[in-house]
Motif scaffolding. Structure first.
Motif, PDB file in Angstrom:
ATOM      1  N   HIS A  90       0.855  -1.219  -0.099  1.00 31.39           N
ATOM      2  CA  HIS A  90       0.056  -0.039   0.109  1.00 31.39           C
ATOM      3  C   HIS A  90       0.851   1.362   0.029  1.00 31.39           C
ATOM      4  N   LEU A  91       2.037   1.307   0.741  1.00 29.97           N
ATOM      5  CA  LEU A  91       2.746   2.214   0.750  1.00 29.97           C
ATOM      6  C   LEU A  91       3.561   2.652  -0.300  1.00 29.97           C
ATOM      7  N   THR A  92       4.237   1.510  -1.102  1.00 33.15           N
ATOM      8  CA  THR A  92       5.009   1.753  -1.918  1.00 33.15           C
ATOM      9  C   THR A  92       4.545   1.680  -3.392  1.00 33.15           C
ATOM     10  N   GLY A  93       3.175   1.270  -3.361  1.00 33.23           N
ATOM     11  CA  GLY A  93       2.565   0.799  -4.828  1.00 33.23           C
ATOM     12  C   GLY A  93       3.012  -0.302  -5.432  1.00 33.23           C
ATOM     13  N   ALA A  94       3.641  -1.129  -4.733  1.00 33.95           N
ATOM     14  CA  ALA A  94       4.017  -2.445  -5.413  1.00 33.95           C
ATOM     15  C   ALA A  94       3.053  -3.269  -5.920  1.00 33.95           C
TER      16      ALA A  94
ATOM     17  N   GLN B 211       3.068   7.015  -7.386  1.00 33.10           N
ATOM     18  CA  GLN B 211       3.936   8.199  -6.928  1.00 33.10           C
ATOM     19  C   GLN B 211       5.430   7.759  -7.430  1.00 33.10           C
ATOM     20  N   GLN B 212       5.967   6.605  -6.884  1.00 28.64           N
ATOM     21  CA  GLN B 212       7.104   6.135  -7.150  1.00 28.64           C
ATOM     22  C   GLN B 212       7.493   6.130  -8.336  1.00 28.64           C
ATOM     23  N   ASP B 213       6.614   5.588  -9.218  1.00 27.09           N
ATOM     24  CA  ASP B 213       6.746   5.447 -10.784  1.00 27.09           C
ATOM     25  C   ASP B 213       7.188   6.934 -11.444  1.00 27.09           C
ATOM     26  N   LEU B 214       6.188   8.016 -11.001  1.00 19.62           N
ATOM     27  CA  LEU B 214       6.222   9.461 -11.436  1.00 19.62           C
ATOM     28  C   LEU B 214       7.711   9.965 -10.841  1.00 19.62           C
TER      29      LEU B 214
ATOM     30  N   ASN C 231      -6.325  11.108  -9.586  1.00 24.70           N
ATOM     31  CA  ASN C 231      -7.291  10.398  -9.486  1.00 24.70           C
ATOM     32  C   ASN C 231      -7.288   9.355  -8.507  1.00 24.70           C
ATOM     33  N   THR C 232      -6.196   8.586  -8.169  1.00 24.20           N
ATOM     34  CA  THR C 232      -6.166   7.463  -7.327  1.00 24.20           C
ATOM     35  C   THR C 232      -6.196   8.049  -5.758  1.00 24.20           C
ATOM     36  N   VAL C 233      -5.770   9.315  -5.715  1.00 26.53           N
ATOM     37  CA  VAL C 233      -5.580  10.008  -4.301  1.00 26.53           C
ATOM     38  C   VAL C 233      -6.966  10.733  -4.307  1.00 26.53           C
ATOM     39  N   ASN C 234      -7.464  11.195  -5.137  1.00 30.12           N
ATOM     40  CA  ASN C 234      -9.051  11.911  -4.832  1.00 30.12           C
ATOM     41  C   ASN C 234      -9.911  11.372  -5.846  1.00 30.12           C
ATOM     42  N   LYS C 235     -10.907  10.796  -5.765  1.00 31.62           N
ATOM     43  CA  LYS C 235     -11.624  10.350  -6.851  1.00 31.62           C
ATOM     44  C   LYS C 235     -12.522  11.325  -7.702  1.00 31.62           C
TER      45      LYS C 235
ATOM     46  N   GLN D 286       4.811  14.410  -5.122  1.00 31.09           N
ATOM     47  CA  GLN D 286       5.814  14.861  -4.641  1.00 31.09           C
ATOM     48  C   GLN D 286       7.148  14.824  -5.802  1.00 31.09           C
ATOM     49  N   LEU D 287       7.180  15.850  -6.632  1.00 29.99           N
ATOM     50  CA  LEU D 287       8.069  15.834  -7.634  1.00 29.99           C
ATOM     51  C   LEU D 287       8.855  17.270  -7.430  1.00 29.99           C
ATOM     52  N   PRO D 288      10.313  17.140  -7.832  1.00 28.85           N
ATOM     53  CA  PRO D 288      10.867  18.629  -7.367  1.00 28.85           C
ATOM     54  C   PRO D 288      10.501  19.714  -8.078  1.00 28.85           C
ATOM     55  N   PHE D 289      10.113  19.386  -9.113  1.00 25.82           N
ATOM     56  CA  PHE D 289       9.459  20.975  -9.973  1.00 25.82           C
ATOM     57  C   PHE D 289       8.345  21.339  -9.310  1.00 25.82           C
TER      58      PHE D 289
END
Length: 307
Positions: free
Chosen positions: A48-52, A61-64, A193-197, A298-301
């Motif tokens: 759940h936490l890592t999206g595995a 998010q880890q893929d992004l 969309n997965t965070v907020n439907k 959570q992306l640097p830009f």
């Protein structure tokens, strides 16, 4: 002389040993089952936490984040140098355009090699597609720079700039790059969309987007729409789609759009782009004030650098 056990004592002893074996076995079996259940619980939590355990197309998010560092950042580093070189050529500050263009061609190959090694999860097909498009774009822009270096000996700098923008390798390279950028921002929209439907997974305006409609849209939708605009206008610029979003919002919130009697976002974008009124960093400058409650990865830009 040893005393022999009676039959009843023997049966009792054997029964006791049997019960002891059963009890010990039950204990270890129960411990094993408990351990397996506990392990399963933490595995699920980790997933759940890592999206595995992400479903295909969910864009964890880890893929992004991984895509940003392994593919998007190398491309942006090249684009930054390309933009600086074009600006210097345009202002007459570049004395040896051939040498500068050869350096750009070499840099394109270097960044291509970096981005090519990235492994993109199959659960994120848009990111896989974006990688292919960005790689194609880097290769084509590198070739355009090399062709420009060869022809720079026979033309003035101004003519060289015009020729570069008309070069078929350049045009196709920018189109590929902008397609890759658009797919990346579409991936962010899928993630939100997965965070907020309440945020749509995809968004295509039915017709010309009105300013009132624009105001009600979430940031990830706005970002995707500005990535659309940048692709349509072939904008290989120093700023990001979110910077264009911020410039549009600022123009609308300031009341200037109303004063100019503008009804559509397209008209605002045209004005800002043609006036060269968008700057890299516009989003970060207004993030806390305007977009503090928006859902973004959570992306640097999207976040200012820590001092």
């Amino acid at each position: 002389m040893e005393k022999r056990l009676t039959r009843s004592e023997l049966i009792f002893s054997l029964g006791f040993i049997f019960m002891l074996i059963v009890a010990v076995g039950a204990f270890f079996y129960g411990a094993k089952i408990g351990a397996e259940k506990t392990e399963a619980k933490y595995v699920e939590q980790a997933k759940h936490l890592t999206g595995a355990a992400a479903e295909p197309g969910s864009y964890p998010q880890q893929d992004l984040v991984s895509f940003y560092h392994t593919v998007f950042l190398p491309y942006r580093e090249f684009q930054s140098e390309w933009y600086k070189t074009m600006e210097k050529m345009n202002s007459g500050q570049l004395t040896e355009p051939a040498s500068a263009l050869k350096e750009l061609s070499s840099l394109a190959k270097q960044k291509y090699a970096q981005a090519q090694t990235a492994s993109i999860a199959s659960s994120s097909p848009l990111l896989q597609q974006a990688q292919v498009e960005i790689l194609k774009g880097l290769k084509l822009l590198g070739e355009a720079a090399n062709r420009g270096a060869v022809s720079s000996k026979d033309v003035e700098t101004g003519e060289l700039l015009v020729a570069l923008k008309k070069d078929s390798f350049y045009k196709e390279g920018v189109e590929q790059i902008m397609s890759g950028q658009l797919d990346y921002y579409q991936s962010m929209l899928r993630w939100s969309n997965t965070v907020n439907k309440k945020i749509p997974a995809t968004y295509e305006p039915a017709s010309i987007l009105g300013i009132n409609q624009w105001k009600a849209l979430p940031l990830t939708v706005k970002n995707k729409l500005m990535a659309d605009h940048m692709k349509a206008r072939m904008l290989l610029t120093s700023y990001y789609p979110q910077d264009l979003v911020s410039a549009v919002d600022d123009y609308i919130l300031s009341g200037e759009a109303a004063k100019m009697k503008m009804k559509s976002v397209d008209a605002v974008v045209d004005l800002l782009v043609n006036a060269n009124a968008v700057r890299s960093g516009d989003f970060l400058n207004s993030k806390a004030k305007v977009y503090g409650k928006e859902v973004i990865p959570q992306l640097p830009f999207f976040y200012p650098e820590e001092s």
